[in-house]
Write a protein that holds these residues in place. Structure first.
Motif, PDB file in Angstrom:
ATOM      1  N   ALA A 261       0.956  -1.394  -0.020  1.00 17.51           N
ATOM      2  CA  ALA A 261       0.061  -0.257  -0.104  1.00 17.51           C
ATOM      3  C   ALA A 261       0.988   1.343   0.146  1.00 17.51           C
ATOM      4  N   THR A 262       0.280   2.323  -0.636  1.00 18.38           N
ATOM      5  CA  THR A 262       1.138   3.625  -0.547  1.00 18.38           C
ATOM      6  C   THR A 262       1.095   4.155   0.974  1.00 18.38           C
ATOM      7  N   PRO A 263       2.115   4.983   0.951  1.00 19.41           N
ATOM      8  CA  PRO A 263       2.180   5.735   2.312  1.00 19.41           C
ATOM      9  C   PRO A 263       0.816   6.455   2.611  1.00 19.41           C
ATOM     10  N   GLY A 264       0.005   6.966   1.730  1.00 13.99           N
ATOM     11  CA  GLY A 264      -1.268   7.797   1.995  1.00 13.99           C
ATOM     12  C   GLY A 264      -2.211   6.722   2.215  1.00 13.99           C
ATOM     13  N   ASN A 265      -2.106   5.409   1.807  1.00 12.47           N
ATOM     14  CA  ASN A 265      -3.096   4.430   2.177  1.00 12.47           C
ATOM     15  C   ASN A 265      -2.899   3.921   3.594  1.00 12.47           C
TER      16      ASN A 265
ATOM     17  N   PHE B  60       0.284  16.885   7.825  1.00 15.63           N
ATOM     18  CA  PHE B  60       1.823  16.512   7.640  1.00 15.63           C
ATOM     19  C   PHE B  60       2.143  14.994   7.123  1.00 15.63           C
ATOM     20  N   PRO B  61       1.446  15.005   5.863  1.00 17.72           N
ATOM     21  CA  PRO B  61       1.649  13.501   5.429  1.00 17.72           C
ATOM     22  C   PRO B  61       3.128  13.261   4.932  1.00 17.72           C
ATOM     23  N   ALA B  62       3.944  14.246   4.797  1.00 18.55           N
ATOM     24  CA  ALA B  62       5.250  13.915   4.418  1.00 18.55           C
ATOM     25  C   ALA B  62       5.749  13.038   5.508  1.00 18.55           C
ATOM     26  N   PHE B  63       5.772  13.109   6.543  1.00 17.63           N
ATOM     27  CA  PHE B  63       6.377  12.090   7.641  1.00 17.63           C
ATOM     28  C   PHE B  63       6.038  10.517   6.950  1.00 17.63           C
ATOM     29  N   TYR B  64       4.830  10.222   6.699  1.00 21.27           N
ATOM     30  CA  TYR B  64       4.642   8.918   6.427  1.00 21.27           C
ATOM     31  C   TYR B  64       5.126   8.649   4.873  1.00 21.27           C
TER      32      TYR B  64
END
Length: 499
Positions: free
Chosen positions: A343-347, A413-417
């Motif tokens: 799964a992608t980081p977003g998922n 802060f999605p960059a962390f993931y």
């Protein structure tokens, strides 16, 4: 004459925190909801304007005013209108969000070093565990609010419904005690996760006990020091809170060895949540089917056990809370819920959020069925005996609070993931967390000890019951400024005090 006056003032202070009935669960939730709203405003300032990067003296002042000052207001001047305070903070966040974004400068990162980390991976690669920003913000907020309340409770400006209840009911400070234990349980899952990641079959029981006892000794020493200080200085104390000699440091100190023992039960019960529920239910059954509840609440104080019965028997409820915290830690500390997933980081981050929300609903439902008179068991919360309703209330409340912080984190802060190495992740983590809250989280127990010492100093030098509203706020702001500067100073000099 002076001794008589001193004794009568001590009695007044003891009466001031005794025989209280608390407030409603909804009002406590409204007060604590200020914290994630503050996190939203702080995060919008950082994500949209890079306000706290670089971290200037002005940034520190704003950081302090938001993450400490707003919490202080929520339990003092805005204690009767926490929803209004939250709405004002949310409106400020909305205003900042619609402003044109500020310029962002990306620092140039040196190549990742290929040195070995404690988990055996290279320094540039990501391990199986991570310290997520929302967990730091949650733990930092909890510690800051705890430090505020332990002194504020001695002033008349602090509502009596927020102070610890005598026997039955709910209050903000009752939640604070349980939250402290739950939060400790969350981070205590890290060694277990590391063992599993390394493929270890598990540390032998004797080794686990030895390690836990080494961890307990400083806490038990602090408990003895507090006991001697309270008795030696003739400090006002509330005996029915923990007993004649027991205090919260003893509860914290005895948790690690018992947790080490209970880990052996995981062979038969597959999760810490199941273990926590089983322990809470068994303790409640004993309370209801024997004379234990009557003994705790009304028994004579004739020997060491009976003199400290509240602290000794409530320990089982706190142990259940700690184990439930460990179960939550098993969820939030791993880098991914399913490491083998593509799964992608977003998922991945959305899956974590939805899983936490689902668990929050489970704990809320259990609390509802335990306390509701029409559809459930109709039991009443009691922090004094740390019964099953208290345990479920604390766990449900904290999982909901963690989920709300996770939501802010996920949105802004999605960059962390999405970080691909430890350096990028560290930069994203520092960007997404308040310096003040990081400092409270890093040396939490040491900061808590300092706050206790300062609370004692203020009470020995200031007649807190005679202080008006505005001087009270001034004293509390000054006190929290000292605690915060000390915490941030330790963080700036990269000092970690492990107790």
């Amino acid at each position: 004459m002076a001794n008589a006056t001193s004794a009568s003032y001590k009695q007044l202070k003891e009466a001031f925190v005794s025989n209280l009935s608390g407030g409603t669960v909804s009002e406590i939730a409204q007060v604590c909801a200020v914290a994630p709203v503050v996190a939203l405003l702080w995060s919008v300032l950082q994500a949209r304007q890079s306000f706290f990067k670089p971290y200037t003296p002005l940034a520190f002042v704003v950081d302090f005013l938001l993450n400490v000052g707003a919490l202080l207001l929520s339990v003092t001047l805005y204690s009767g209108a926490p929803v209004l305070l939250g709405a004002l903070l949310a409106a400020a966040a909305a205003f900042v969000y619609v402003l044109p974004p500020g310029r962002r400068r990306k620092p140039k990162l040196p190549p990742a070093a290929q040195t070995k980390t404690s988990t055996g991976s290279t320094a540039g690669s990501l391990g199986v565990l991570s310290t997520k920003p929302f967990l730091t913000n949650y733990r930092g907020n909890m510690m800051a609010l705890t430090c505020i309340c332990i002194l504020a409770v001695d002033f008349r400006l602090f509502p009596r419904r927020f102070a610890k209840v005598e026997t039955w009911g709910t209050s903000l400070m009752d939640m604070g005690v349980g939250s402290f234990v739950f939060s400790a349980g969350v981070v205590a899952s890290r060694p277990v996760l590391k063992e599993r990641a390394d493929g270890s079959r598990g540390t032998p029981l004797a080794t686990r006990l030895l390690r836990s006892i080494r961890h307990s000794l400083p806490l038990l020493a602090l408990g003895i020091i507090r006991l001697l200080s309270v008795k030696g200085l003739d400090y006002a104390e509330h005996v029915s809170e923990y007993g004649v000699h027991w205090n919260f440091f003893f509860t914290l100190g005895f948790l690690p060895p018992f947790v080490a023992l209970f880990q052996s039960a995981l062979r038969f019960i597959p999760s810490y949540a199941g273990l926590a529920i089983l322990l809470g239910v068994l303790y409640q059954v004993v309370l209801e089917s024997t004379e234990l509840k009557a003994f705790i609440l009304a028994g004579p104080r004739t020997d060491l056990l009976s003199m400290n019965r509240e602290g000794i028997f409530s320990f089982w409820g706190y142990l259940a809370i700690f184990l439930a915290g460990q179960d939550t830690g098993m969820l939030v500390l791993p880098r991914s819920l399913n490491p083998s997933s593509t799964a992608t980081p977003g998922n991945q981050r959305r899956r974590l959020l939805f899983t936490m929300a689902a668990w929050s609903l489970v704990w809320v439902a259990l609390y509802f069925f335990c306390t509701d008179y029409a559809w459930g068991a109709g039991l009443t919360v009691s922090r004094r005996i740390a019964n099953l309703p208290y345990m479920l209330w604390v766990v449900a409340f904290n999982t909901l609070l963690l989920t709300s912080f996770c939501l802010v984190d996920t949105l802004l802060f999605p960059a962390f993931y999405s970080a691909r190495d430890t350096r990028a992740e560290k930069e994203a983590y520092d960007t997404a967390t308040s310096r003040v809250l990081r400092a409270y989280n890093r040396n939490g127990l040491a900061v808590f000890l300092l706050a206790n010492l300062l609370t004692g100093l203020v009470n020995m030098t200031v007649p807190t019951l005679d202080v008006g509203p505005m001087p009270t706020v001034g004293i509390l702001v000054g006190y929290m400024a000292v605690v915060t500067v000390a915490a941030v100073g330790l963080d700036v000099y990269n000092i970690s005090i492990k107790l």
